[in-house]
Design a protein around this motif. Sequence first.
Motif, PDB file in Angstrom:
ATOM      1  N   ASP A  55      14.914  24.531  37.641  1.00  0.00           N
ATOM      2  CA  ASP A  55      15.045  25.666  38.537  1.00  0.00           C
ATOM      3  C   ASP A  55      13.711  25.949  39.204  1.00  0.00           C
ATOM      4  OD1 ASP A  55      13.477  26.909  36.584  1.00  0.00           O
ATOM      5  OD2 ASP A  55      15.234  27.751  35.578  1.00  0.00           O
ATOM      6  N   LYS A  56      13.695  26.940  40.105  1.00  0.00           N
ATOM      7  CA  LYS A  56      12.505  27.237  40.890  1.00  0.00           C
ATOM      8  C   LYS A  56      11.360  27.732  40.019  1.00  0.00           C
ATOM      9  CE  LYS A  56      10.929  29.855  44.894  1.00  0.00           C
ATOM     10  NZ  LYS A  56      11.289  30.827  45.962  1.00  0.00           N
ATOM     11  N   THR A  57      11.655  28.560  39.018  1.00  0.00           N
ATOM     12  CA  THR A  57      10.606  29.090  38.144  1.00  0.00           C
ATOM     13  C   THR A  57       9.908  27.967  37.378  1.00  0.00           C
ATOM     14  OG1 THR A  57      11.832  31.159  37.881  1.00  0.00           O
ATOM     15  CG2 THR A  57      10.101  30.682  36.266  1.00  0.00           C
ATOM     16  N   HIS A  58      10.717  27.087  36.822  1.00  0.00           N
ATOM     17  CA  HIS A  58      10.136  25.972  36.070  1.00  0.00           C
ATOM     18  C   HIS A  58       9.347  25.044  36.989  1.00  0.00           C
ATOM     19  CE1 HIS A  58       9.670  22.619  33.345  1.00  0.00           C
ATOM     20  NE2 HIS A  58      10.219  21.837  34.247  1.00  0.00           N
ATOM     21  N   LEU A  59       9.861  24.791  38.185  1.00  0.00           N
ATOM     22  CA  LEU A  59       9.158  23.919  39.123  1.00  0.00           C
ATOM     23  C   LEU A  59       7.819  24.516  39.537  1.00  0.00           C
ATOM     24  CD1 LEU A  59       9.193  21.349  40.823  1.00  0.00           C
ATOM     25  CD2 LEU A  59      10.392  22.647  42.610  1.00  0.00           C
ATOM     26  N   ASP A  60       7.813  25.841  39.747  1.00  0.00           N
ATOM     27  CA  ASP A  60       6.559  26.503  40.111  1.00  0.00           C
ATOM     28  C   ASP A  60       5.538  26.396  38.976  1.00  0.00           C
ATOM     29  OD1 ASP A  60       5.063  28.378  41.948  1.00  0.00           O
ATOM     30  OD2 ASP A  60       5.143  29.597  40.120  1.00  0.00           O
ATOM     31  N   MET A  61       5.985  26.573  37.741  1.00  0.00           N
ATOM     32  CA  MET A  61       5.089  26.439  36.593  1.00  0.00           C
ATOM     33  C   MET A  61       4.544  25.008  36.489  1.00  0.00           C
ATOM     34  SD  MET A  61       5.976  26.551  32.550  1.00  0.00           S
ATOM     35  CE  MET A  61       6.772  24.958  32.769  1.00  0.00           C
ATOM     36  N   ALA A  62       5.406  24.032  36.697  1.00  0.00           N
ATOM     37  CA  ALA A  62       4.978  22.636  36.611  1.00  0.00           C
ATOM     38  C   ALA A  62       3.943  22.310  37.682  1.00  0.00           C
ATOM     39  CB  ALA A  62       6.191  21.719  36.740  1.00  0.00           C
ATOM     40  N   MET A  63       4.168  22.794  38.896  1.00  0.00           N
ATOM     41  CA  MET A  63       3.230  22.505  39.991  1.00  0.00           C
ATOM     42  C   MET A  63       1.892  23.181  39.759  1.00  0.00           C
ATOM     43  SD  MET A  63       5.747  22.625  43.324  1.00  0.00           S
ATOM     44  CE  MET A  63       4.447  22.106  44.418  1.00  0.00           C
ATOM     45  N   ARG A  64       1.910  24.409  39.222  1.00  0.00           N
ATOM     46  CA  ARG A  64       0.664  25.088  38.917  1.00  0.00           C
ATOM     47  C   ARG A  64      -0.120  24.332  37.829  1.00  0.00           C
ATOM     48  NH1 ARG A  64       0.118  30.483  40.626  1.00  0.00           N
ATOM     49  NH2 ARG A  64       1.954  31.248  41.766  1.00  0.00           N
ATOM     50  N   THR A  65       0.582  23.836  36.826  1.00  0.00           N
ATOM     51  CA  THR A  65      -0.074  23.083  35.758  1.00  0.00           C
ATOM     52  C   THR A  65      -0.703  21.806  36.305  1.00  0.00           C
ATOM     53  OG1 THR A  65       1.530  23.937  34.163  1.00  0.00           O
ATOM     54  CG2 THR A  65       0.274  21.981  33.526  1.00  0.00           C
ATOM     55  N   THR A  66       0.048  21.092  37.130  1.00  0.00           N
ATOM     56  CA  THR A  66      -0.470  19.854  37.716  1.00  0.00           C
ATOM     57  C   THR A  66      -1.672  20.136  38.608  1.00  0.00           C
ATOM     58  OG1 THR A  66       1.755  18.899  37.697  1.00  0.00           O
ATOM     59  CG2 THR A  66       0.113  17.845  39.097  1.00  0.00           C
ATOM     60  N   ALA A  67      -1.604  21.201  39.404  1.00  0.00           N
ATOM     61  CA  ALA A  67      -2.710  21.536  40.303  1.00  0.00           C
ATOM     62  C   ALA A  67      -3.977  21.873  39.519  1.00  0.00           C
ATOM     63  CB  ALA A  67      -2.314  22.706  41.201  1.00  0.00           C
ATOM     64  N   ALA A  68      -3.827  22.573  38.395  1.00  0.00           N
ATOM     65  CA  ALA A  68      -4.992  22.916  37.580  1.00  0.00           C
ATOM     66  C   ALA A  68      -5.658  21.660  37.016  1.00  0.00           C
ATOM     67  CB  ALA A  68      -4.573  23.854  36.449  1.00  0.00           C
ATOM     68  N   VAL A  69      -4.843  20.733  36.526  1.00  0.00           N
ATOM     69  CA  VAL A  69      -5.399  19.498  35.967  1.00  0.00           C
ATOM     70  C   VAL A  69      -6.062  18.660  37.064  1.00  0.00           C
ATOM     71  CG1 VAL A  69      -4.857  17.359  34.755  1.00  0.00           C
ATOM     72  CG2 VAL A  69      -3.724  19.482  34.091  1.00  0.00           C
ATOM     73  N   VAL A  70      -5.423  18.563  38.221  1.00  0.00           N
ATOM     74  CA  VAL A  70      -5.991  17.788  39.330  1.00  0.00           C
ATOM     75  C   VAL A  70      -7.316  18.393  39.786  1.00  0.00           C
ATOM     76  CG1 VAL A  70      -5.666  17.133  41.748  1.00  0.00           C
ATOM     77  CG2 VAL A  70      -3.799  16.857  40.126  1.00  0.00           C
ATOM     78  N   SER A  71      -7.382  19.712  39.853  1.00  0.00           N
ATOM     79  CA  SER A  71      -8.625  20.372  40.264  1.00  0.00           C
ATOM     80  C   SER A  71      -9.751  20.083  39.275  1.00  0.00           C
ATOM     81  CB  SER A  71      -8.405  21.880  40.386  1.00  0.00           C
ATOM     82  OG  SER A  71      -7.445  22.173  41.372  1.00  0.00           O
ATOM     83  N   ALA A  72      -9.448  20.215  37.983  1.00  0.00           N
ATOM     84  CA  ALA A  72     -10.472  19.949  36.968  1.00  0.00           C
ATOM     85  C   ALA A  72     -10.937  18.501  37.024  1.00  0.00           C
ATOM     86  CB  ALA A  72      -9.923  20.281  35.582  1.00  0.00           C
ATOM     87  N   LEU A  73     -10.010  17.576  37.199  1.00  0.00           N
ATOM     88  CA  LEU A  73     -10.360  16.157  37.249  1.00  0.00           C
ATOM     89  C   LEU A  73     -11.165  15.844  38.505  1.00  0.00           C
ATOM     90  CD1 LEU A  73     -10.206  13.353  36.081  1.00  0.00           C
ATOM     91  CD2 LEU A  73      -7.911  13.116  37.013  1.00  0.00           C
ATOM     92  N   THR A  74     -10.779  16.443  39.629  1.00  0.00           N
ATOM     93  CA  THR A  74     -11.507  16.190  40.878  1.00  0.00           C
ATOM     94  C   THR A  74     -12.933  16.700  40.802  1.00  0.00           C
ATOM     95  OG1 THR A  74      -9.426  16.366  42.115  1.00  0.00           O
ATOM     96  CG2 THR A  74     -11.466  16.542  43.365  1.00  0.00           C
ATOM     97  N   LEU A  75     -13.128  17.896  40.260  1.00  0.00           N
ATOM     98  CA  LEU A  75     -14.481  18.427  40.117  1.00  0.00           C
ATOM     99  C   LEU A  75     -15.319  17.563  39.177  1.00  0.00           C
ATOM    100  CD1 LEU A  75     -13.764  22.275  39.895  1.00  0.00           C
ATOM    101  CD2 LEU A  75     -14.817  21.027  41.796  1.00  0.00           C
ATOM    102  N   THR A  76     -14.706  17.105  38.100  1.00  0.00           N
ATOM    103  CA  THR A  76     -15.419  16.238  37.164  1.00  0.00           C
ATOM    104  C   THR A  76     -15.835  14.937  37.832  1.00  0.00           C
ATOM    105  OG1 THR A  76     -14.181  17.147  35.301  1.00  0.00           O
ATOM    106  CG2 THR A  76     -15.263  15.037  34.958  1.00  0.00           C
ATOM    107  N   LEU A  77     -14.945  14.346  38.605  1.00  0.00           N
ATOM    108  CA  LEU A  77     -15.265  13.093  39.290  1.00  0.00           C
ATOM    109  C   LEU A  77     -16.343  13.301  40.342  1.00  0.00           C
ATOM    110  CD1 LEU A  77     -11.661  11.632  39.685  1.00  0.00           C
ATOM    111  CD2 LEU A  77     -13.472  10.789  38.184  1.00  0.00           C
ATOM    112  N   ALA A  78     -16.317  14.449  41.029  1.00  0.00           N
ATOM    113  CA  ALA A  78     -17.354  14.727  42.018  1.00  0.00           C
ATOM    114  C   ALA A  78     -18.722  14.832  41.343  1.00  0.00           C
ATOM    115  CB  ALA A  78     -17.034  16.015  42.766  1.00  0.00           C
TER     116      ALA A  78
END
Length: 297
Positions: free
Chosen positions: A48-71
């Motif tokens: 559902d939309k709530t679960h999808l929003d939670m999943a996207m927020r989780t993925t975005a947080a991990v991607v942000s942390a990984l991108t900053l680390t790689l930079a």
Amino acid sequence: MSTPLIAPPLLLYDVPELAVYAAFMLGAASLAALVCRVAAPLLKLPDDKTHLDMAMRTTAAVVSALTLTLAFCAIQARGQQAEAQRVVVAEVAAIGGMGRQAVRIGAEGASLQAGVLAYLRSIIAAEFPTMAISGRHAETQRLAEALEHAGYATAAGLSDVLAHDLLQDLDALGEAREERLRHAEDALPGAFWTLIRLLMLLLLATGALYAPKPHVLLMLAIQAAGVAALVAFVFLMDRPFRGQIAVSAAPYESKLLNLAHRAEVAATARRGLLAEPPRVPAGAPRLAADDPAPMRP
């Protein structure tokens, strides 16, 4: 120093850049799609939309942390490359100083000139390409020691001033060589690669939060491939003396040509063939200083 466990074997340092990027991106994309395809049905999470929003927020947080680390890692790796380039320039300057000193000494420095040229050729052909893997090269080390012995033997027959300058150049040459060898195996600390590995695993794990639909699998694969391209970039810059974008031996090669020409000119001068300056060809362009002085009345 430790090899990053998320990275393929170190043999990838010896292949073209495009092959490295392709290996990282295809591997990450395949794993991301596989995790979603296999793990998501086992978890049976709501679609559902709530679960999808939670999943996207989780993925975005991990991607942000990984991108900053790689930079941050890329900045650190770039600093290591700059330091490696400085070490190479310093050694080339020390070799050049030794070559100039040998010419300054005169006929007594002929053996030193030959020793410097042999040592420089060995660095280019034998030691520089392999020092990041096996350290100092035995033949190059032998030539360095022979050059040192020849320098001390030559200094014994010189005036105090020339002997002092020669020994100073010998010390500078030895220190520059040892500094290069100390930096030969430079790489990012293993803790950085451990952090990258953990964040990459978390990113792949977030694929289990999505329903395994074709467009979702494609989205996860593209996302993982993009992040993996950044990891490949850091991997290529990780070791300043290995890979396609490593520090080049070109400064040594340029110095070899310069010293070989200087030794040839010095040998010719000692044979008395340059007692007079070479004549300027008739068709050569002339400067104002080349014109004869005007006749005085």
